[in-house]
Scaffold this motif. Structure first.
Motif, PDB file in Angstrom:
ATOM      1  N   GLU A 129      -3.346  11.204   1.323  1.00  0.00           N
ATOM      2  CA  GLU A 129      -1.921  11.494   1.109  1.00  0.00           C
ATOM      3  C   GLU A 129      -1.727  12.854   0.437  1.00  0.00           C
ATOM      4  O   GLU A 129      -0.795  13.581   0.730  1.00  0.00           O
ATOM      5  N   THR A 134      -4.762   3.350  -6.809  1.00  0.00           N
ATOM      6  CA  THR A 134      -4.147   2.034  -7.003  1.00  0.00           C
ATOM      7  C   THR A 134      -5.291   1.053  -7.237  1.00  0.00           C
ATOM      8  O   THR A 134      -6.149   0.892  -6.370  1.00  0.00           O
ATOM      9  N   GLN A 184      -6.031   7.746  -2.827  1.00  0.00           N
ATOM     10  CA  GLN A 184      -4.912   8.322  -2.077  1.00  0.00           C
ATOM     11  C   GLN A 184      -5.222   9.749  -1.612  1.00  0.00           C
ATOM     12  O   GLN A 184      -4.302  10.518  -1.359  1.00  0.00           O
ATOM     13  N   HIS A 239       4.939   6.226  -3.506  1.00  0.00           N
ATOM     14  CA  HIS A 239       5.052   5.466  -2.249  1.00  0.00           C
ATOM     15  C   HIS A 239       3.740   4.761  -1.931  1.00  0.00           C
ATOM     16  O   HIS A 239       3.726   3.598  -1.541  1.00  0.00           O
ATOM     17  N   ALA A 240       2.634   5.497  -2.118  1.00  0.00           N
ATOM     18  CA  ALA A 240       1.321   4.906  -1.807  1.00  0.00           C
ATOM     19  C   ALA A 240       1.026   3.727  -2.744  1.00  0.00           C
ATOM     20  O   ALA A 240       0.513   2.693  -2.306  1.00  0.00           O
ATOM     21  N   HIS A 241       1.363   3.877  -4.046  1.00  0.00           N
ATOM     22  CA  HIS A 241       1.139   2.752  -4.971  1.00  0.00           C
ATOM     23  C   HIS A 241       1.940   1.520  -4.524  1.00  0.00           C
ATOM     24  O   HIS A 241       1.426   0.401  -4.530  1.00  0.00           O
ATOM     25  N   HIS A 242       3.212   1.741  -4.149  1.00  0.00           N
ATOM     26  CA  HIS A 242       4.041   0.611  -3.699  1.00  0.00           C
ATOM     27  C   HIS A 242       3.419  -0.061  -2.483  1.00  0.00           C
ATOM     28  O   HIS A 242       3.394  -1.291  -2.381  1.00  0.00           O
ATOM     29  N   ARG A 243       2.917   0.764  -1.573  1.00  0.00           N
ATOM     30  CA  ARG A 243       2.302   0.224  -0.357  1.00  0.00           C
ATOM     31  C   ARG A 243       1.007  -0.533  -0.676  1.00  0.00           C
ATOM     32  O   ARG A 243       0.740  -1.595  -0.128  1.00  0.00           O
ATOM     33  N   ASN A 244       0.201   0.040  -1.583  1.00  0.00           N
ATOM     34  CA  ASN A 244      -1.176  -0.456  -1.759  1.00  0.00           C
ATOM     35  C   ASN A 244      -1.345  -1.556  -2.808  1.00  0.00           C
ATOM     36  O   ASN A 244      -2.338  -2.282  -2.775  1.00  0.00           O
ATOM     37  N   SER A 276      -2.148   2.095 -12.151  1.00  0.00           N
ATOM     38  CA  SER A 276      -1.579   3.015 -11.143  1.00  0.00           C
ATOM     39  C   SER A 276      -0.989   4.230 -11.855  1.00  0.00           C
ATOM     40  O   SER A 276       0.081   4.681 -11.507  1.00  0.00           O
ATOM     41  N   CYS A 334       4.739   6.355 -11.363  1.00  0.00           N
ATOM     42  CA  CYS A 334       3.499   5.693 -10.908  1.00  0.00           C
ATOM     43  C   CYS A 334       3.177   4.506 -11.822  1.00  0.00           C
ATOM     44  O   CYS A 334       2.834   3.416 -11.356  1.00  0.00           O
TER      45      CYS A 334
END
Ligand code: KG4
Ligand code: ZN
Length: 378
Positions: A55, A33, A52, A69-74, A28, A107
């Motif tokens: 985004e 991700t 992403q 945020h996207a990494h945490h989500r995905n 990441s 990240c």
């Protein structure tokens, strides 16, 4: 004392274990991700890449906070999908690898923490991997044995964060022959794509620029621009600011004169591809000549990183080396395009050697946003 039969069986088990080691890897470092499962027998059991682009498209480039945020989500979903695709549970995983650096600090923290927590909880060995080393070694996984590059080889790494020409003498020994003095080649692809107002498509700005240059247009609708000036000819270093400013100059002119037509965009995209390619060709030929002059016999050139998925560039670099080094049998080796851009398969593969030698990292290992590839040498 164990009976002889038992000892033999134990030895057999140990050697089997050595021969087939299964790694779950996480990546990441920028805007993808990724999770993948790969075995020491070169089997890619799964390869999950969550892009992403949606985004970041509104910002015109990678927005660091949106990326984190996207990494945490995905990441949790990517790990689950990688195990499902591989048809394995965590008990079938022998080791966990992750991208330790270089990359965007927060990240990197996502894959590093996920990997460290999983490894600690499940008592699995852990290996942190250098992202650019992983790009460089992907071909050792993907090339058939007869085409696999032999050390020493040259590595041209062209990505969103790096432009590097490296003399590679082992899996961990990289000597920098040339680097970019300003921005990385992938970053310029992204900026020019944005300046031409191209839709990102699902594959991102660099791929959108390549698609634009490949559009089939009547020749009279596509302006031909003179070649951009050469960049520091004869010098082993890259520079992309000049190409970037040339494109801006053309764009300002056309905006003063009228509309940014599709034909004009295609013309600029083609002129840009030509300028980038000419520079990469010149530096690659220089580096190969320098190696020959120093008595280093290089038979393979590995080209990897996101920009190496560009079809135009792949063809041109190959024919350039073939024509300039006629009879010297220097081969260009690329990973398949889908493994040039960021993925966790390459992270798994780059970790394999260390897992097999049982050279693991501590669970408290820190990730590194800056990490010179030359420092890998022990
Ligand atoms: O290796 P990578 O996926 O991530 C980094 O390590 O940076 O490389 C990403 C870069 C981006 O700048 C992206 O626009 C560029 O590779 N890229 C391309 C193409 N596909 C991705 N550039 C030119 N042509 C492409 N087809
Ligand atoms: Zn990369």
């Amino acid at each position: 004392m164990l009976a002889t039969g038992k000892v033999l069986r134990l030895r057999l088990l140990q050697s089997t274990w050595r021969r087939c080691f299964t790694v779950l890897a996480l990546e990441s470092s920028a805007d993808d991700t990724c999770a993948a499962v790969v075995t020491s027998e070169r089997k890619i059991l799964s390869n999950v890449v969550v892009k992403q682009n949606e985004e970041h498209a509104p910002y015109g480039g990678i927005h660091p906070l949106a990326a984190v945020h996207a990494h945490h989500r995905n990441m949790p979903g990517a790990i689950r999908a990688a195990l499902n695709d591989a048809q394995l549970s965590m008990s079938g995983i022998d080791g966990i690898a992750f991208t330790r650096g270089p990359g965007m600090h927060s990240c990197l923290a996502v894959c590093a923490n996920a990997a460290k927590n999983l490894a600690a909880a499940l008592d699995k060995p852990l290996v942190g991997v250098h992202h650019m080393q992983a790009h460089a070694l992907t071909v050792l996984l993907t090339s058939p044995e007869s085409e696999r590059p032999q050390f020493p080889f040259l590595t041209l790494l062209i990505s969103g964060g790096h432009t590097l020409l490296l003399l590679t003498t082992s899996q961990t020994s990289f000597r920098t022959l040339a680097a970019a003095v300003d921005q990385a080649v992938g970053r310029v692809f992204d900026k020019v794509s944005r300046a031409l107002e191209l839709p990102w498509s699902t594959r991102g700005p660099g791929a959108a620029l390549e698609e634009c240059s490949n559009l089939d247009m009547p020749p009279e609708e596509v302006p031909l621009f003179p070649q951009f000036p050469p960049v520091q000819p004869g010098k082993l270093s890259f520079s992309f600011d000049g190409v970037h400013s040339e494109v801006h100059r053309l764009l300002e002119r056309i905006k003063r004169e009228g509309a940014l037509t599709i034909g004009f965009k295609v013309g600029v995209a083609r002129a840009f591809h030509e300028a980038i390619t000419v520079q990469l060709e010149e530096k690659l030929v220089l580096a190969l000549r320098q190696c020959a002059k120093n008595g280093i016999s290089v038979r393979h050139v590995v080209v990897s990183g996101g920009v190496a998925s560009n079809g135009f560039l792949r063809n041109r670099l190959r024919s350039c080396v073939q024509s300039k080094f006629l009879g010297e049998q220097i081969s260009l080796v690329y990973p398949p395009p889908y493994l040039c851009t960021d993925n966790a398969v390459m992270i798994a593969w780059a970790s394999m050697d260390r897992f097999l030698r049982q050279e693991h990292d501590n669970y408290s290992i820190e990730h590194l946003s800056k990490w010179n590839i030359e420092d890998l040498q022990t």
